[in-house]
Scaffold this motif. Structure first.
Motif, mmCIF file in Angstrom:
data_model
loop_
_atom_site.group_PDB
_atom_site.id
_atom_site.type_symbol
_atom_site.label_atom_id
_atom_site.label_comp_id
_atom_site.label_asym_id
_atom_site.label_seq_id
_atom_site.Cartn_x
_atom_site.Cartn_y
_atom_site.Cartn_z
ATOM 1 N N LYS A 58 46.422 -7.964 -35.918
ATOM 2 C CA LYS A 58 45.602 -8.320 -34.772
ATOM 3 C C LYS A 58 45.305 -9.810 -34.762
ATOM 4 O O LYS A 58 44.957 -10.396 -35.784
ATOM 5 C CB LYS A 58 44.298 -7.527 -34.780
ATOM 6 C CG LYS A 58 43.485 -7.648 -33.494
ATOM 7 C CD LYS A 58 42.349 -6.653 -33.478
ATOM 8 C CE LYS A 58 41.513 -6.787 -32.209
ATOM 9 N NZ LYS A 58 42.302 -6.589 -30.989
ATOM 10 N N GLN A 59 45.438 -10.434 -33.610
ATOM 11 C CA GLN A 59 45.155 -11.854 -33.420
ATOM 12 C C GLN A 59 44.494 -12.009 -32.061
ATOM 13 O O GLN A 59 45.180 -12.053 -31.028
ATOM 14 C CB GLN A 59 46.437 -12.689 -33.505
ATOM 15 C CG GLN A 59 46.189 -14.190 -33.570
ATOM 16 C CD GLN A 59 47.488 -14.960 -33.756
ATOM 17 O OE1 GLN A 59 48.174 -15.245 -32.783
ATOM 18 N NE2 GLN A 59 47.827 -15.273 -34.997
ATOM 19 N N GLY A 60 43.173 -12.048 -32.065
ATOM 20 C CA GLY A 60 42.451 -12.059 -30.796
ATOM 21 C C GLY A 60 42.583 -10.723 -30.102
ATOM 22 O O GLY A 60 42.385 -9.665 -30.703
ATOM 23 N N LYS A 61 42.970 -10.765 -28.824
ATOM 24 C CA LYS A 61 43.158 -9.528 -28.066
ATOM 25 C C LYS A 61 44.544 -8.923 -28.281
ATOM 26 O O LYS A 61 44.771 -7.761 -27.938
ATOM 27 C CB LYS A 61 42.958 -9.798 -26.573
ATOM 28 C CG LYS A 61 41.534 -10.203 -26.194
ATOM 29 C CD LYS A 61 41.433 -10.420 -24.694
ATOM 30 C CE LYS A 61 40.010 -10.817 -24.301
ATOM 31 N NZ LYS A 61 39.884 -11.038 -22.832
ATOM 32 N N ASP A 62 45.453 -9.717 -28.820
ATOM 33 C CA ASP A 62 46.838 -9.276 -28.970
ATOM 34 C C ASP A 62 47.181 -9.014 -30.440
ATOM 35 O O ASP A 62 46.344 -9.152 -31.328
ATOM 36 C CB ASP A 62 47.789 -10.332 -28.383
ATOM 37 C CG ASP A 62 47.587 -10.514 -26.889
ATOM 38 O OD1 ASP A 62 47.109 -9.560 -26.237
ATOM 39 O OD2 ASP A 62 47.886 -11.611 -26.381
ATOM 40 N N TYR A 63 48.448 -8.643 -30.669
ATOM 41 C CA TYR A 63 48.958 -8.391 -32.012
ATOM 42 C C TYR A 63 50.235 -9.205 -32.217
ATOM 43 O O TYR A 63 51.012 -9.391 -31.259
ATOM 44 C CB TYR A 63 49.261 -6.901 -32.212
ATOM 45 C CG TYR A 63 48.024 -6.034 -32.238
ATOM 46 C CD1 TYR A 63 47.507 -5.581 -33.445
ATOM 47 C CD2 TYR A 63 47.367 -5.672 -31.060
ATOM 48 C CE1 TYR A 63 46.364 -4.782 -33.475
ATOM 49 C CE2 TYR A 63 46.231 -4.872 -31.081
ATOM 50 C CZ TYR A 63 45.740 -4.437 -32.294
ATOM 51 O OH TYR A 63 44.609 -3.655 -32.322
#
Length: 637
Positions: free
Chosen positions: A32-37
């Motif tokens: 996970k990186q912020g709202k995205d992956y």
């Protein structure tokens, strides 16, 4: 079957139901990186995470190679599949009713779609039946074995769905067919019953065995492994046959339970047996998986690499001769990947020859974790195997070890890595005399350079030089592999063996040869399926299962079958001549050399004749290597 046109409502319903994060995470390790992956892109050789998945947009995109799209596009590109096939597969997965624009095709389509689902259902019901039977009076011995000898808790039994197949020829048949009313044909297709040779009825494949369900990556039962409870019952382990759902060369036992832990630990551990996996998971090391009675192959390694960014895979096979051979074979399957750096391969042999299950009976999981951490890289392990048991103070053993080391190091592409290992091996050969290290290192460097520059020492040579565990065994395996996978060259193999009056020396190879030589008209795919079905009843055939699958090296060998046959036949005959040479030399030496009896003259003439023939065969093999070096690679890396 012609795939009918799908109704737009079906396509839309599947798109609404399918989750791109769920789908992509089965093939890519995502963080996970912020709202995205983000993760490593599966569409190119990605060194750093450039692949992004957006759950909110249901979209993926690679900032490096530009690949992007929705869940449909991802599966189409990854598996080179058609749009309709992907939609149909997702419809089954998410239980979306399928409509087509061709009403007359609906019944046929539904039958095809539901076949696999019915097999999944039958296998799931069977697993529950075996679980229940384990806790009945008939399963008392099996339960005691698991809880007393294996020291497994009831929670672990439940986690792995361990069970018991009751004795009797038709116990499971009666339950599934007579009570549950499943069609006999489907139960047979699931691999659970076997038709009688008389053609009159069926009998249960698994009887009075401890049952271990095998799951796919989504946790669905696709087959079983059955362990005999008595030493008199053979084979000790009996796997399900190849079915619509089960291909043991493509499955890793325990991966459905291990994949999350592998991603978290950033490494995978490959062990030999079911109970090694179960014991490690139960002890708190849930990164273990196992191949199913076959050599670990490149495709299985690629499955593991989806879940680890470091690409670290540790082979933890038994330290006995069979375990060492299994490790050597696994390394051979993925050596090209390891040399390129596509996988960071390590090998662990537990002290005192124990397997993980035995080790954990006496030591805590922390001790095992320490062994994993200290596991040597595969090249270091190979070097240890080369010098192990050899007296380097003896000239012949020193030379043999040196030649094997040169062959190993010459394949390393990275110059810095080669230099590191040259220095390490020079120190090993110096026997503690530091003054000899520079001279030994320089000598090794010269030999490695010569090997790398020589056409016969290029990537093509190891495929035919048969210099690994056993020269003769590798040659025999190459002939059998060609016979199985290249129907147009089978007569050439037969004629070559008959012309030179040669036989297979290893019992498992001889058994396989006697089994396949009557199947000269079978297509390779049909022959492989036919062989896989017979390995369950033959321990000898089980030892040759790795020949039923083609890795990249095996595929290249099949493409150049005539050269493989020529080199292998020369190797078989050369081995026979060497035996005859030693035999006649011994007879000649034991005789009275001061006389010129006819017998002594005959022995001497035979010694010289065998020696000449050995030289001719060695020249024939070298010529084969040179011919091979002039062949194109045919696009195979």
């Amino acid at each position: 079957m012609h795939t009918p046109r799908l109704h737009p409502d079906t396509i839309a319903a599947v798109r609404d139901r399918a989750d791109i994060l769920d789908i992509v995470s089965e093939h890519v390790v995502l963080k996970k990186q912020g709202k995205d992956y983000v993760g490593l892109c599966p569409f190119h050789e990605d060194k750093s995470p450039s692949f992004s998945v957006s759950p909110s947009k249901q979209f993926y995109y690679c900032f490096s190679c530009g690949a992007g799209g929705n869940a449909y596009k991802f599966l189409m590109e990854l598996g080179k599949r058609s749009f309709s096939d992907v939609v149909l597969d997702l419809a089954k997965r998410y239980q979306v009713p399928v409509q087509t624009l061709e009403p007359e095709k609906r019944q046929e389509l539904q039958r095809q779609l539901t076949l696999r689902e019915q097999l999944y259902e039958i296998l799931a019901v069977t697993a529950s039946f075996f679980e229940h039977a384990l806790h009945q009076s008939d399963g008392a011995a099996a339960l005691a074995y698991l809880t007393d000898q294996r020291r497994l808790t009831l929670d672990t039994l439940q986690q792995f769905q361990l069970g018991y197949a009751p004795g009797g020829w038709q116990t499971l048949y009666g339950y599934l067919v007579d009570q549950k009313h499943y069609p006999v044909s489907l139960v047979e297709q699931a691999g659970l019953i076997v038709p009688r040779s008389s053609g009159n009825g069926y009998y249960d494949r698994f009887r009075d065995r401890l049952m271990i369900p095998i799951h796919d990556i989504r946790g669905r039962v696709i087959g079983f492994g059955g362990r005999a409870l008595s030493d008199e019952d053979k084979p000790k382990y009996l796997n399900s046959p190849e079915t619509e759902l089960f291909d043991k060369g493509q499955v890793l036992y325990g991966l459905d339970k291990a994949r999350t832990a592998i991603a978290q630990a950033d490494r995978a551990v490959v062990v030999e047996g079911y109970f090694d996996v179960i014991a490690l998971h139960a002890a708190g090391s849930p990164t273990a998986v196992a191949s199913l009675g076959t050599a670990l192959n490149a495709n299985q390694v690629r499955q593991l690499l989806r879940y680890t960014e470091s690409k670290q895979i540790i082979l933890n096979f038994d330290a006995d001769a069979a375990g060492v051979k299994a490790a050597q074979r696994a390394i051979g399957e993925v050596a090209a990947m390891a040399y390129r750096g596509d996988v960071q391969l390590r090998v662990l042999n537990i002290p005192d020859g124990k397997d993980p299950d035995e080790y954990l009976q006496n030591y805590p999981i922390e001790a095992y974790a320490a062994l994993l951490k200290a596991a040597p890289l595969w090249i270091d392990w190979q070097i240890q195997q080369i010098v192990q048991g050899r007296d380097l103070s003896q000239a012949d053993e020193f030379q043999a070890s040196s030649q094997d080391i040169v062959a190993l190091l010459s394949e390393i592409a990275n110059a810095d890595t080669r230099t590191h290992y040259v220095r390490q091996c020079a120190e090993l050969f110096s026997n503690g005399d530091a003054r000899l290290v520079p001279l030994l290192a320089e000598n090794l460097i010269v030999q490695v350079r010569r090997q790398r520059r020589s056409p016969a020492g290029s990537q093509s040579r190891p495929a035919l030089s048969f210099t690994q565990t056993s020269t003769l065994e590798e040659a025999e395996a190459a002939l059998l592999r060609v016979f199985i996978h290249s129907s147009e060259h089978r007569s050439e193999v037969l004629q070559a063996l008959e012309k030179r009056d040669l036989q297979f020396s290893f019992s498992h190879h001889l058994t396989l040869w006697q089994t396949v030589r009557t199947q000269t008209d079978a297509a390779p795919k049909d022959l492989v399926v036919w062989l896989r079905d017979r390995t369950a009843e033959s321990p000898a055939l089980a030892q040759t299962q790795h020949l039923f699958y083609l890795d990249e090296k095996g595929y290249r060998d099949v493409l150049r079958s005539s050269l493989v046959i020529r080199a292998a036949i020369a190797c078989l005959e050369q081995t026979r001549c060497e035996r005859r040479y030693r035999h006649f030399l011994q007879l000649w030496s034991d005789g009275d050399c001061t006389t010129s009896s006819e017998q002594q003259v005959y022995y001497q003439s035979q010694v010289y004749a065998e020696k000449r023939r050995i030289a001719e065969l060695e020249k024939e093999r070298q010529t084969t290597f040179e011919d091979l070096a002039r062949l194109p690679w045919l696009g195979v890396e």
